[in-house]
Design an enzyme around this catalytic site. Structure first.
Site, PDB file in Angstrom:
ATOM      1  N   GLY A  11       0.791  -1.217   0.000  1.00  0.00           N
ATOM      2  CA  GLY A  11       0.000   0.000   0.000  1.00  0.00           C
ATOM      3  C   GLY A  11       0.828   1.275   0.000  1.00  0.00           C
ATOM      4  CB  CYS A  12       4.405   1.973   0.581  1.00  0.00           C
ATOM      5  SG  CYS A  12       5.600   3.324   0.491  1.00  0.00           S
ATOM      6  CB  ALA A  13       1.919   6.284  -2.505  1.00  0.00           C
TER       7      ALA A  13
END
Length: 136
Positions: A11-13
């Site tokens: 989920g880390c952009a």
């Protein structure tokens, strides 16, 4: 083309941008979860190479930002133990190709290592959300 084993925080952009750049550069990316990996001192240590201990840490980690942990006052062994217990402390991404390992996403280093397609956007290992939050 390189086969990159890429440890990310799901989920880390920022990690998403890094993976996109690697793929656009023709590399195969084998994505793994840095938070659920069964790390040990011997499996984690190679990613940091000769970097100072300070550079092993994720500067966006709440425990670093709050001052709870001062990376300048931590020994290598203490750092590894902290990171095994709390993987959010690990500078991301961790990448491995064969026996070569890297922590963080320095585009110049990675370009020299495996080659990267030039881009007009900024891709680094600083949390995108943290950059946005720091602007306010």
């Amino acid at each position: 083309m390189a086969h990159v084993i890429f440890y990310e925080k799901p989920g880390c952009a920022g990690n998403a941008l890094q993976k996109d750049l690697l793929r656009a550069s023709g590399h195969e990316v084998d994505v793994r979860d840095i938070l659920t990996e069964a790390w040990s001192s011997s499996s984690l240590r190679p990613y940091f190479g000769a970097k100072p201990v300070r550079e092993w840490f994720n500067v966006s980690s709440p425990r670093i930002k709050s001052g709870e942990i001062d990376p300048d006052k931590v020994t290598p062994q203490q750092a590894l133990v902290m990171m095994i217990v709390d993987p959010l402390l690990i500078r991301r991404p961790l990448m491995r190709i064969g026996d070569h390992c890297e922590a963080g996403f320095d585009t110049d280093t990675i370009d020299r290592w495996i080659g990267l397609k030039r881009t007009t956007g900024v891709v680094s290992d600083v949390c995108v959300r943290s950059i946005a939050n720091d602007a306010f």
